[in-house]
Design an enzyme around this catalytic site. Structure first.
Site: not given
Ligand code: HEM
Length: 249
Positions: A38, A42, A163, A179, A208
């Site tokens: 993440r 970002h 995710h 997820w 999603d």
């Molecule tokens: C498509 C639009 C996306 C949205 C709206 C989105 C939104 C989010 C949100 C709300 C979280 C939860 C954060 C938290 O509360 O800790 C999250 C976690 C995460 N996202 Fe996304 N995301 C998107 C795309 C992506 C992409 C493109 C990647 C990587 C290539 C990604 C990788 C991750 C990962 C690995 C986590 C887990 C982080 C953790 O466990 O601490 N996401 N995302």
């Protein structure tokens, strides 16, 4: 001399291998691979293909960290600090991206190519809030954000497959839970969760669900749910592109 001081450092294979080994040790002790994925996304995902601003330059460590979308990512930077201190030769921007690709591989995912040489931004190069996607929104919004980076529909779906790792945290995004059944193991079950419309105990963000509701994106969700190899192949290509947004070595 000023130019030399800010010049990007291209690392040798041996240097990269040594840093990779320390990342693997970190993940064995603290399975923080998802938050590293993440962090890297970002940092890179602020890119604007039209004017070249944003991108993979570690600007996230400055004022961007206060943007709501980045809540909690200071934890990831803190976890990387000892590795950065031990290997000052790697730029922060390279370290974030390397931590992500090593994290995916450690979680059983595909090997993603890594090139070093990203230059760290200064605090003045931070971008404004609002460039990263909002999880409460649907396909039109995802297109606005990802097309600005230079990504297409297929790449939006493939990248969302990250995710399969990690979880949302109430105190960071307001959402809660993983997820997939095993948040530390790479796979394509995130897409099966979407097709099922959300499985018990598992998270689906509105963004999603939007992938399956959109008729142009849905075929990719179905393809990746049915075929892990196809997902991995497309994921590697899209992730490599993401990890190099704004970086030309
Ligand atoms: C498509 C639009 C996306 C949205 C709206 C989105 C939104 C989010 C949100 C709300 C979280 C939860 C954060 C938290 O509360 O800790 C999250 C976690 C995460 N996202 Fe996304 N995301 C998107 C795309 C992506 C992409 C493109 C990647 C990587 C290539 C990604 C990788 C991750 C990962 C690995 C986590 C887990 C982080 C953790 O466990 O601490 N996401 N995302």
């Amino acid at each position: 001399m000023a130019a030399a001081a800010t010049a990007a450092t291209v690392l040798t294979d041996a240097q990269i291998a040594a840093i990779k080994a320390d990342l693997v040790e970190l993940y064995k002790k603290t399975p923080c691979m998802p938050i590293m994925v993440r962090l890297a996304w970002h940092d890179a995902g602020t890119f604007n293909v039209k004017d070249g601003t944003g991108g993979t330059n570690a600007s996230i460590r400055f004022s961007e960290m206060a943007h709501a979308a980045n809540s909690g990512l200071n934890i990831a930077i803190g976890l990387l600090e000892p590795i950065k201190a031990k290997h000052p030769e790697i730029s922060n921007a390279d370290l974030y991206q390397l931590a992500s690709v090593v994290g995916i591989e450690f979680a059983g995912g595909p090997v993603i190519p890594f090139r070093s040489g990203r230059k760290d931004a200064t605090a003045e190069e931070c971008v404004e809030d609002g460039r990263l996607p909002d999880a409460t929104k649907a396909a039109d919004h995802l297109r606005d954000v990802f097309y600005r980076m230079g990504m297409n529909d297929q790449e939006i779906v493939a990248l969302s497959g990250a995710h399969c790792l990690g979880a949302a945290h109430k105190d960071r995004s307001g959402f809660d839970g993983p997820w997939t059944e095993d948040k530390l193991k790479w796979g394509n079950d995130y897409f099966a969760n979407i097709i099922a419309g959300g499985k018990e105990g598992l998270l689906l963000l509105p963004s999603d669900k939007a992938l399956f509701e959109d008729e142009k994106m849905r075929p990719f969700v179905e393809k990746y749910a049915a075929d892990l190899e196809a997902f991995n192949t497309d994921y590697v290509a899209a992730h490599t592109k993401l990890s190099e947004l704004g970086f030309s070595a």
